[in-house]
Design a protein around this motif. Structure first.
Motif, PDB file in Angstrom:
ATOM      1  N   ARG A  50       0.930  -1.458   0.488  1.00  0.00           N
ATOM      2  CA  ARG A  50      -0.092  -0.248  -0.027  1.00  0.00           C
ATOM      3  C   ARG A  50       0.627   1.375  -0.058  1.00  0.00           C
ATOM      4  O   ARG A  50       0.624   2.310  -1.043  1.00  0.00           O
ATOM      5  CB  ARG A  50      -0.829   0.117   1.269  1.00  0.00           C
ATOM      6  CG  ARG A  50      -2.237  -1.010   1.269  1.00  0.00           C
ATOM      7  CD  ARG A  50      -3.298  -0.538   2.225  1.00  0.00           C
ATOM      8  NE  ARG A  50      -2.639  -0.622   3.489  1.00  0.00           N
ATOM      9  CZ  ARG A  50      -2.674  -1.353   3.938  1.00  0.00           C
ATOM     10  NH1 ARG A  50      -3.316  -2.621   4.278  1.00  0.00           N
ATOM     11  NH2 ARG A  50      -1.998  -1.830   5.697  1.00  0.00           N
ATOM     12  N   ARG A  51       2.067   0.929   1.193  1.00  0.00           N
ATOM     13  CA  ARG A  51       2.659   2.657   0.927  1.00  0.00           C
ATOM     14  C   ARG A  51       3.575   2.464  -0.496  1.00  0.00           C
ATOM     15  O   ARG A  51       4.532   3.345   0.071  1.00  0.00           O
ATOM     16  CB  ARG A  51       3.430   2.238   2.231  1.00  0.00           C
ATOM     17  CG  ARG A  51       2.670   2.282   3.483  1.00  0.00           C
ATOM     18  CD  ARG A  51       2.947   2.755   4.827  1.00  0.00           C
ATOM     19  NE  ARG A  51       1.639   2.957   5.504  1.00  0.00           N
ATOM     20  CZ  ARG A  51       2.699   3.222   6.828  1.00  0.00           C
ATOM     21  NH1 ARG A  51       4.556   3.403   6.975  1.00  0.00           N
ATOM     22  NH2 ARG A  51       1.745   3.450   8.119  1.00  0.00           N
ATOM     23  N   SER A  52       3.829   1.729  -1.225  1.00  0.00           N
ATOM     24  CA  SER A  52       4.702   1.450  -1.799  1.00  0.00           C
ATOM     25  C   SER A  52       4.652   1.661  -3.520  1.00  0.00           C
ATOM     26  O   SER A  52       3.450   1.462  -3.873  1.00  0.00           O
ATOM     27  CB  SER A  52       5.566   0.435  -2.219  1.00  0.00           C
ATOM     28  OG  SER A  52       6.185   0.655  -0.771  1.00  0.00           O
ATOM     29  N   ALA A  53       5.202   2.535  -4.570  1.00  0.00           N
ATOM     30  CA  ALA A  53       4.963   2.921  -5.481  1.00  0.00           C
ATOM     31  C   ALA A  53       5.543   2.614  -6.894  1.00  0.00           C
ATOM     32  O   ALA A  53       7.357   2.799  -6.212  1.00  0.00           O
ATOM     33  CB  ALA A  53       4.708   4.181  -5.936  1.00  0.00           C
ATOM     34  N   LEU A  54       5.812   2.258  -7.928  1.00  0.00           N
ATOM     35  CA  LEU A  54       6.600   2.015  -8.831  1.00  0.00           C
ATOM     36  C   LEU A  54       6.349   3.104  -9.954  1.00  0.00           C
ATOM     37  O   LEU A  54       4.964   3.413 -10.125  1.00  0.00           O
ATOM     38  CB  LEU A  54       6.561   0.636  -9.587  1.00  0.00           C
ATOM     39  CG  LEU A  54       7.562  -0.785  -8.277  1.00  0.00           C
ATOM     40  CD1 LEU A  54       7.114  -1.865  -9.368  1.00  0.00           C
ATOM     41  CD2 LEU A  54       8.104  -0.344  -8.204  1.00  0.00           C
ATOM     42  N   ASP A  55       8.011   3.273 -10.448  1.00  0.00           N
ATOM     43  CA  ASP A  55       7.307   4.696 -11.209  1.00  0.00           C
ATOM     44  C   ASP A  55       6.871   3.614 -13.127  1.00  0.00           C
ATOM     45  O   ASP A  55       6.794   2.767 -13.592  1.00  0.00           O
ATOM     46  CB  ASP A  55       8.823   5.253 -11.681  1.00  0.00           C
ATOM     47  CG  ASP A  55       8.589   6.621 -13.209  1.00  0.00           C
ATOM     48  OD1 ASP A  55       8.641   5.824 -14.318  1.00  0.00           O
ATOM     49  OD2 ASP A  55       8.554   6.988 -12.802  1.00  0.00           O
TER      50      ASP A  55
ATOM     51  N   ARG B 173       6.634   0.063 -17.168  1.00  0.00           N
ATOM     52  CA  ARG B 173       5.998  -0.390 -18.215  1.00  0.00           C
ATOM     53  C   ARG B 173       7.511   0.099 -19.603  1.00  0.00           C
ATOM     54  O   ARG B 173       6.946  -1.945 -20.147  1.00  0.00           O
ATOM     55  CB  ARG B 173       5.076   0.062 -18.818  1.00  0.00           C
ATOM     56  CG  ARG B 173       3.740   0.702 -18.511  1.00  0.00           C
ATOM     57  CD  ARG B 173       2.998   1.418 -19.252  1.00  0.00           C
ATOM     58  NE  ARG B 173       3.276   2.214 -19.693  1.00  0.00           N
ATOM     59  CZ  ARG B 173       2.859   3.604 -18.744  1.00  0.00           C
ATOM     60  NH1 ARG B 173       2.370   3.241 -17.758  1.00  0.00           N
ATOM     61  NH2 ARG B 173       3.223   4.688 -19.283  1.00  0.00           N
ATOM     62  N   ALA B 174       8.505  -0.004 -19.447  1.00  0.00           N
ATOM     63  CA  ALA B 174       9.932  -0.446 -20.049  1.00  0.00           C
ATOM     64  C   ALA B 174      10.290  -1.094 -19.619  1.00  0.00           C
ATOM     65  O   ALA B 174      10.729  -2.426 -20.670  1.00  0.00           O
ATOM     66  CB  ALA B 174      10.186   0.903 -19.747  1.00  0.00           C
ATOM     67  N   VAL B 175      10.040  -1.395 -18.733  1.00  0.00           N
ATOM     68  CA  VAL B 175      11.298  -3.062 -18.147  1.00  0.00           C
ATOM     69  C   VAL B 175      10.641  -3.976 -18.404  1.00  0.00           C
ATOM     70  O   VAL B 175      10.689  -5.360 -18.806  1.00  0.00           O
ATOM     71  CB  VAL B 175      10.927  -3.666 -16.565  1.00  0.00           C
ATOM     72  CG1 VAL B 175      11.814  -4.083 -15.999  1.00  0.00           C
ATOM     73  CG2 VAL B 175      12.211  -2.188 -15.793  1.00  0.00           C
ATOM     74  N   LEU B 176       9.287  -4.287 -18.583  1.00  0.00           N
ATOM     75  CA  LEU B 176       8.249  -5.668 -18.667  1.00  0.00           C
ATOM     76  C   LEU B 176       8.268  -5.578 -20.181  1.00  0.00           C
ATOM     77  O   LEU B 176       8.524  -6.686 -20.576  1.00  0.00           O
ATOM     78  CB  LEU B 176       6.613  -5.248 -18.096  1.00  0.00           C
ATOM     79  CG  LEU B 176       5.954  -5.259 -17.093  1.00  0.00           C
ATOM     80  CD1 LEU B 176       4.715  -4.942 -16.905  1.00  0.00           C
ATOM     81  CD2 LEU B 176       6.335  -6.762 -16.341  1.00  0.00           C
TER      82      LEU B 176
END
Length: 264
Positions: free
Chosen positions: A15-20, A25-28
Motif C-alpha cells: 500500500r505504501r510503495s509505488a513504482l514509476d 512498462r519499459a521493464v516489462l
C-alpha cells in the motif's frame, strides 16, 4: 499468528510503495519472458518486485551509479524465478552489488593433493551462500546478442539452489515433486551435455553448463526462461522438472503470446 502478521506487513508495504509507471512498462517490454505475462501475472510480478526492493539493497560498486530503472530491471528478473513461489525463497541475505563490468573475484582453495591455490578470476556474476549477489551491469543489460544468456537469472537460480546448502544443482524440491525423477532427469542430461560439449556438437545451451551440476542447473534455468523451446527440445525431462520447480511453463506462455500477436 505469525502468518497473519506476515500478511499484514506485506499488504502494508504494498500500500505504501509505488513504482514509476513508465519505467515499469519499459521493464516489462524489455524481456520476452515478461512481455508474455498475462495481466494477472504482471500484477503478481509487480507485487513481488515491490517487496523485493523493500527488503534488498541494490547498490553500485566500482564507480557505478545505480538508478531506479536498473533496480527495476534486476528485481523483475530475480522475481520471475519466484513468480509462483514464496518470496521468502530469497531469505537470509539483503544485498545485490552491481559493478559496471566484469569484476575480479579472489579466492583460495586446496586441491586433492593438499596444495593451496589462490585464484583471481574475472566474473560477470557471483552468489554467496548467506551473502550478496554480485552482478556485472554490462552483462546484466545484454539482450539481443546473447538471447539465451541472463546473468541475473543465473545468479538467482544459484540462490534458490543454496536454500539447502552449497549450490550443487539440487535445490529443495516442493512437496509432491519426485526426488528420483529430478535426479534421473538432471543426471542423464548433464552427462549427455558434457559429452556433447566435449565433442563440440552444436547446442542452443551455453557450454558453461558442462562445468558442474550447479552450473548446469543455473544455465538451464537461464535457458528455461529465455529460450524455453530449446530446453524443451533438447532435454524434455529437464524441462518438465524445471516447470514443476518454478511452477511455470514459459514455452507455452511465450508461444501463446506469439500466436496472439500473429492473429492481430
Amino acid at each position: 499468528m505469525f502468518e497473519a502478521l506476515r500478511h499484514w506487513r506485506r499488504e502494508r508495504i504494498l500500500r505504501r510503495s509505488a513504482l514509476d509507471a513508465a519505467q515499469w512498462r519499459a521493464v516489462l517490454e524489455r524481456y520476452p519472458f515478461t512481455r508474455a505475462l498475462s495481466a494477472d501475472e504482471r500484477a503478481r510480478l509487480r507485487d513481488k518486485v515491490v517487496l523485493f526492493l523493500h527488503e534488498k539493497s541494490i547498490s553500485g560498486a566500482g564507480g557505478l551509479v545505480v538508478h531506479d530503472e536498473m533496480r527495476l530491471c534486476i528485481a523483475a528478473q530475480a522475481c520471475m524465478l519466484v513468480l509462483n513461489l514464496d518470496s521468502d525463497c530469497y531469505r537470509g541475505w539483503v544485498e545485490v552489488i552491481v559493478y559496471p563490468d566484469e569484476f575480479v573475484a579472489e579466492y583460495e582453495y586446496v586441491d586433492e593433493d593438499g596444495i593451496a591455490h589462490r585464484v583471481e578470476e574475472p566474473m560477470s556474476g557471483e552468489s554467496w551462500l548467506a551473502g550478496p549477489v554480485i552482478l556485472s551491469w554490462a552483462d546484466a543489460e545484454l539482450r539481443d546478442d546473447e538471447p539465451a544468456y541472463n546473468v541475473v537469472i543465473h545468479e538467482f537460480a544459484h540462490k534458490l539452489d543454496m536454500l539447502n546448502g552449497d549450490a550443487n544443482g539440487y535445490p529443495p524440491l516442493h512437496p509432491g515433486m519426485d526426488h528420483r525423477a529430478w535426479s534421473a532427469a538432471f543426471g542423464a542430461a548433464y552427462e549427455d551435455f558434457r559429452g556433447r560439449v566435449g565433442r563440440r556438437e552444436p547446442t542452443g545451451i551455453d557450454p558453461y553448463a558442462a562445468e558442474n551440476p550447479a552450473e548446469f542447473f543455473a544455465v538451464l534455468s537461464e535457458a528455461f526462461f529465455e529460450t524455453p523451446s530449446t530446453v524443451r527440445l533438447e532435454y524434455p525431462e529437464v524441462y518438465r522438472q524445471l516447470a514443476a520447480f518454478y511452477r511455470q511453463d514459459p514455452a507455452e506462455r511465450i508461444g501463446q503470446d506469439a500466436r496472439q500477436v500473429a492473429a492481430q
